[in-house]
Design an enzyme around this catalytic site. Structure first.
Site, mmCIF file in Angstrom:
data_model
loop_
_atom_site.group_PDB
_atom_site.id
_atom_site.type_symbol
_atom_site.label_atom_id
_atom_site.label_comp_id
_atom_site.label_asym_id
_atom_site.label_seq_id
_atom_site.Cartn_x
_atom_site.Cartn_y
_atom_site.Cartn_z
ATOM 1 N N ASP A 45 -7.791 -10.745 -8.455
ATOM 2 C CA ASP A 45 -7.037 -10.581 -9.706
ATOM 3 C C ASP A 45 -7.650 -9.431 -10.513
ATOM 4 O O ASP A 45 -8.810 -9.516 -10.933
ATOM 5 C CB ASP A 45 -7.114 -11.903 -10.484
ATOM 6 C CG ASP A 45 -6.380 -11.843 -11.811
ATOM 7 O OD1 ASP A 45 -5.972 -10.749 -12.246
ATOM 8 O OD2 ASP A 45 -6.224 -12.919 -12.429
ATOM 9 N N GLY A 51 0.764 -1.246 0.000
ATOM 10 C CA GLY A 51 0.000 0.000 0.000
ATOM 11 C C GLY A 51 0.794 1.295 0.000
ATOM 12 O O GLY A 51 0.221 2.362 0.185
ATOM 13 N N ASP A 100 -5.407 -5.441 -5.540
ATOM 14 C CA ASP A 100 -4.294 -6.393 -5.437
ATOM 15 C C ASP A 100 -4.849 -7.778 -5.118
ATOM 16 O O ASP A 100 -5.963 -7.915 -4.615
ATOM 17 C CB ASP A 100 -3.315 -5.974 -4.330
ATOM 18 C CG ASP A 100 -1.932 -6.599 -4.525
ATOM 19 O OD1 ASP A 100 -0.996 -5.876 -4.921
ATOM 20 O OD2 ASP A 100 -1.786 -7.835 -4.307
ATOM 21 N N TRP A 144 2.310 2.935 -2.520
ATOM 22 C CA TRP A 144 1.949 3.853 -3.623
ATOM 23 C C TRP A 144 0.585 4.489 -3.333
ATOM 24 O O TRP A 144 0.378 5.666 -3.565
ATOM 25 C CB TRP A 144 1.915 3.108 -4.962
ATOM 26 C CG TRP A 144 3.272 2.898 -5.589
ATOM 27 C CD1 TRP A 144 4.463 2.790 -4.941
ATOM 28 C CD2 TRP A 144 3.557 2.768 -6.985
ATOM 29 N NE1 TRP A 144 5.472 2.594 -5.850
ATOM 30 C CE2 TRP A 144 4.952 2.569 -7.102
ATOM 31 C CE3 TRP A 144 2.777 2.765 -8.136
ATOM 32 C CZ2 TRP A 144 5.590 2.398 -8.354
ATOM 33 C CZ3 TRP A 144 3.401 2.597 -9.388
ATOM 34 C CH2 TRP A 144 4.792 2.418 -9.484
ATOM 35 N N LYS A 184 4.967 -1.054 -14.399
ATOM 36 C CA LYS A 184 6.241 -1.762 -14.182
ATOM 37 C C LYS A 184 6.317 -2.970 -15.113
ATOM 38 O O LYS A 184 5.310 -3.650 -15.325
ATOM 39 C CB LYS A 184 6.337 -2.234 -12.739
ATOM 40 C CG LYS A 184 7.592 -3.090 -12.518
ATOM 41 C CD LYS A 184 8.017 -3.116 -11.113
ATOM 42 C CE LYS A 184 7.266 -4.129 -10.282
ATOM 43 N NZ LYS A 184 7.684 -4.012 -8.878
ATOM 44 N N ASP A 220 2.340 -1.140 -10.280
ATOM 45 C CA ASP A 220 3.612 -1.700 -9.810
ATOM 46 C C ASP A 220 3.442 -3.220 -9.731
ATOM 47 O O ASP A 220 4.196 -3.908 -9.058
ATOM 48 C CB ASP A 220 3.889 -1.085 -8.418
ATOM 49 C CG ASP A 220 5.301 -1.318 -7.918
ATOM 50 O OD1 ASP A 220 6.197 -1.535 -8.748
ATOM 51 O OD2 ASP A 220 5.506 -1.277 -6.690
#
Ligand SMILES: C[S@@+](CC[C@H](N)C(=O)[O-])C[C@H]1O[C@@H](n2cnc3c(N)ncnc32)[C@H](O)[C@@H]1O
Length: 199
Positions: free
Chosen positions: A93, A53, A74, A55, A155, A115
């Site tokens: 998901d 958590g 997440d 970000w 990312k 990320d």
């Protein structure tokens, strides 16, 4: 005197804990945002791969400044206590039919930040191809759910088709580039793809 890899990692980890962030990854977003102005106060932001958590918390405190909305998703729950009032959390998901529909319901977004990373196996081919899959899914979501002029951060593990994805991002954004933050570990093969100003 040169700063060793381990000293650099310890420095960012200690700094994160002293500032109340659960992970050192916060300093990557800080650098990305200060150099590229991804998020502004009042924005609606989607954070994909948000746990634990850092970000999300940094976006709440420093970027949207408590105004606007952060949709954080997440596979695992956020470890923020309390979860900031601007945050709507979905656990699961992000690309399953069920969760994706919820993310779409909360959109469209001024910025999407991801990320997200697969559990690494140590097999570089497997890890990079899983990272590539996640990055592709985020780009698809951005094509659909990012507002015009919106910004994207993803990312990806290097070697995971990042050039192809950047090529695609250049057709969606006025500017798209790869960026390696200083807070990224020297031995990490991650890189961030940044799309600015969706057309
Ligand atoms: C490096 S961590 C993110 C750290 C986070 N940005 C922070 O600052 O606390 C990567 C995260 O991606 C998540 N992830 C991987 N695949 C995912 C998926 N399909 N949907 C949602 N989250 C996913 C993992 O569960 C993991 O928590």
């Amino acid at each position: 005197m040169a700063v060793s890899r381990r000293d650099k990692a310890d420095f960012f980890t200690k700094k994160a804990h002293s500032e109340g962030y659960p992970a050192r990854s916060v300093y990557k977003l800080e650098e990305i945002n200060s150099t590229h102005r991804i998020i502004k106060p009042g924005d609606t932001v989607l954070d994909v791969g948000a746990a634990p958590g850092s970000w999300t918390l940094f976006t709440h405190r420093e970027l949207i400044k408590g105004r606007g909305k952060i949709v954080s998703c997440d596979l695992n729950p956020l470890s923020l206590d309390p979860v900031p009032p601007t945050v709507i959390e979905f656990t699961g998901d992000a690309f399953s039919k069920e969760i994706r529909a919820k993310l779409v319901d909360e959109g469209p977004y001024d910025a999407i930040i991801s990320d997200a990373a697969p559990m690494t196996t140590g097999n570089r081919i497997v890890d990079t191809s899983r990272s590539e899959y996640l990055a592709e899914q985020v780009v698809m979501l951005a094509e659909e759910q990012l507002k015009t002029h919106g910004n994207l951060v993803i990312k990806i593990f290097q070697g995971g088709g990042e050039q192809e994805i950047l090529k695609r991002m250049r057709t969606i954004f006025k500017k798209a580039k790869a960026f390696k933050p200083k807070a990224s570990r020297d031995d990490s093969f991650e890189i961030f793809l940044i799309g600015l100003d969706k057309v």
